[in-house]
Design a protein around this motif. Structure first.
Motif, short mmCIF file in Angstrom:
data_model
loop_
_atom_site.label_atom_id
_atom_site.label_comp_id
_atom_site.label_asym_id
_atom_site.label_seq_id
_atom_site.Cartn_x
_atom_site.Cartn_y
_atom_site.Cartn_z
N VAL A 237 0.84 -1.20 0.00
CA VAL A 237 0.00 0.00 0.00
C VAL A 237 0.87 1.25 0.00
O VAL A 237 0.67 2.18 -0.81
CB VAL A 237 -0.95 0.00 1.22
N SER A 238 1.86 1.30 0.91
CA SER A 238 2.72 2.49 1.00
C SER A 238 3.56 2.66 -0.26
O SER A 238 3.78 3.79 -0.72
CB SER A 238 3.61 2.39 2.24
N ALA A 239 4.05 1.55 -0.83
CA ALA A 239 4.84 1.64 -2.06
C ALA A 239 4.00 2.18 -3.22
O ALA A 239 4.48 2.99 -4.03
CB ALA A 239 5.42 0.28 -2.41
N ASP A 240 2.75 1.74 -3.31
CA ASP A 240 1.87 2.22 -4.38
C ASP A 240 1.60 3.71 -4.23
O ASP A 240 1.61 4.47 -5.21
CB ASP A 240 0.55 1.46 -4.36
N ILE A 241 1.36 4.16 -2.99
CA ILE A 241 1.08 5.58 -2.76
C ILE A 241 2.29 6.43 -3.07
O ILE A 241 2.20 7.47 -3.76
CB ILE A 241 0.61 5.80 -1.30
N ALA A 242 3.47 6.01 -2.58
CA ALA A 242 4.69 6.77 -2.84
C ALA A 242 5.01 6.81 -4.33
O ALA A 242 5.44 7.84 -4.86
CB ALA A 242 5.86 6.16 -2.07
N GLY A 243 4.79 5.69 -5.03
CA GLY A 243 5.03 5.66 -6.47
C GLY A 243 4.13 6.63 -7.22
O GLY A 243 4.55 7.26 -8.20
N GLY A 244 2.89 6.78 -6.75
CA GLY A 244 1.97 7.70 -7.40
C GLY A 244 2.28 9.15 -7.14
O GLY A 244 1.88 10.04 -7.91
N LEU A 245 3.03 9.45 -6.05
CA LEU A 245 3.36 10.83 -5.71
C LEU A 245 4.62 11.33 -6.41
O LEU A 245 4.89 12.53 -6.42
CB LEU A 245 3.54 10.96 -4.19
N GLY A 246 5.43 10.41 -6.93
CA GLY A 246 6.61 10.82 -7.67
C GLY A 246 7.90 10.53 -6.95
O GLY A 246 7.93 9.94 -5.86
N ALA A 247 9.01 10.97 -7.55
CA ALA A 247 10.35 10.64 -7.06
C ALA A 247 10.71 11.38 -5.78
O ALA A 247 11.71 11.04 -5.13
CB ALA A 247 11.39 10.95 -8.13
N ASP A 248 9.94 12.40 -5.40
CA ASP A 248 10.25 13.15 -4.18
C ASP A 248 9.78 12.45 -2.91
O ASP A 248 9.98 12.98 -1.81
CB ASP A 248 9.61 14.54 -4.25
N PHE A 249 9.16 11.29 -3.07
CA PHE A 249 8.64 10.57 -1.91
C PHE A 249 9.08 9.11 -1.95
O PHE A 249 9.23 8.53 -3.03
CB PHE A 249 7.11 10.65 -1.86
#
Length: 414
Positions: A237-249
């Protein structure tokens, strides 16, 4: 009603009073031993499940399930939280900053992990507010540098609400060493007790004070803390969210900080289960001795059955039925008693404490004041299946020996 010869004679041998009372005694002890082994496995594994549940609810109720960490301080955490809440697995998203440092008080020091939290929203992702034993969580005010510490830390330094303590955190600087210590005086405004190691290694301050200590703007945070429905889905879940927010996360989750503890508990449960299975195996293989003595006792009966047409396979099946009946009855008795004991083990321990006047699980020593138990149907099914299988395997060799008896030889010496 038609019954196969093997089942009819095998069950009759089980019920009948034998000439050799010692054989009957050994058969009964095999059944009792198997029942006790199954009972012990169910109770012990249920108690271990209970302890694991308590540890999970306490530790994972305090540490983040997952975090969305900014590569640099996050100026506005609200859009990140809104993006995270779009995931159906996420139940809450709040601001969060984490630091590591040392607590110092009157010459004594200890390492500590400081969490910068928003007291108004912390209840959405943490159980700390439910375990405050002194002070209040909402006493954390921005700019006042209050701190809520664990009960072990408070006891180690003999601190109470209102005392002051020094927090030392490393700070990157242009000095030759590259890192200099930064000191901040903190006011103790609360003490929590969850009954785990976190009571001696964790502290909470206001997220705005954490930003000040890091030389950030008061509204900047390190990350957004998430609470998820399924703990084991947190990494994805966290990996999917961070991936959707871009390289800054980037994503982090509880498996990186607490995964080794829960892996160790899982391995401990497995190893204790295997050790207890040896008790069941010893009891099950006592059936071998029982059936060997029964075969010797029934040598003449076997010879007569062979002479009137019984095949070696039927003879073998008779004794396999007899041994399996012993195993099934012992396993069922142990399973029923084990389920009853596992469901009532807390009350049983409480009764023992009342009768003896001794506290087996003192809240001053253990993180629980009673014996937790969680009965899982899968464990019961696995244990009973193991008892059935071991009992059946124990019948093979004695039954094979019975099938090899020569009628003439048996009748000659009977």
């Amino acid at each position: 009603m038609f019954r196969p010869l093997s089942i009819f004679i095998g069950t009759r041998y089980t019920r009948a009073k034998r000439r050799n009372r010692f054989v009957s005694f050994i058969s009964m002890t095999s059944m009792i031993g198997l029942a006790l082994g199954v009972l012990a496995m169910i109770v012990v594994l249920s108690v271990m499940n209970g302890f694991q549940r308590e540890m999970s609810s306490r530790i994972l109720g305090m540490v983040p399930h997952a975090t969305i960490v900014g590569v640099k301080p996050i100026d506005d955490w609200q859009p990140v939280a809104a993006a995270a809440m779009k995931n159906p697995e996420v139940t809450a998203a709040v601001p969060f900053t984490e630091m590591e440092g040392m607590l110092s008080y009157k010459g004594s020091m200890q390492p500590i992990q400081i969490s910068g939290v928003d007291p108004a929203q912390e209840g959405k992702v943490s159980i700390v507010a439910q375990h405050i034993v002194q002070g209040r969580l909402d006493a954390l005010k921005p700019g006042e540098f209050g701190v809520v510490i664990g009960e072990i830390t408070a006891r180690r330094f003999r601190l109470n609400v209102g005392d002051k303590i020094t927090l030392i955190v490393p700070e990157v600087s242009t000095a030759p060493g590259g890192i200099t210590p930064r000191m901040q005086r903190l006011n103790v405004v609360g003490v929590f007790k969850v009954g785990a190691e976190l009571d001696g290694s964790m502290g909470l301050i206001h997220v705005a004070d954490a930003a000040t200590m890091q030389h950030w703007q008061p509204n900047q945070v390190q990350s957004v803390r998430l609470a998820v429905k399924d703990l084991y889905a947190a990494p994805k879940v966290s990996a999917d969210i961070a991936g959707g927010l871009g390289a800054d996360f980037k994503a982090d989750d509880w498996t990186h900080t607490q995964g080794s503890l829960f892996s160790a508990m899982k391995m401990e449960k497995t190893m204790i289960g295997l050790l207890l299975l040896m008790i069941v195996a010893v009891a099950a293989f006592n059936i071998i001795a029982t059936l060997i003595m029964v075969v010797n006792d029934k040598g003449a009966d076997i010879a007569i059955l062979r002479t009137i047409g019984a095949t070696p396979r039927q003879i073998m099946a008779i004794f396999m039925v007899q041994g399996t009946v012993i195993g099934i009855v012992g396993t069922i008795i142990g399973g029923v008693l084990g389920v009853i004991a596992a469901l009532n083990v807390s009350e049983l321990v409480g009764w023992v404490e009342r009768v003896t006047g001794q506290h087996i699980f003192s809240s001053d020593v253990y993180f629980v004041s009673n014996l937790p138990s969680e009965l899982q149907g899968g464990d019961v099914l696995l244990i009973c299946s193991a008892g059935f299988i071991l009992s059946f395997l124990a019948t093979v060799y004695p039954a094979w020996r019975a099938a090899k008896i020569e009628p003439a030889h048996a009748l000659r010496y009977s």
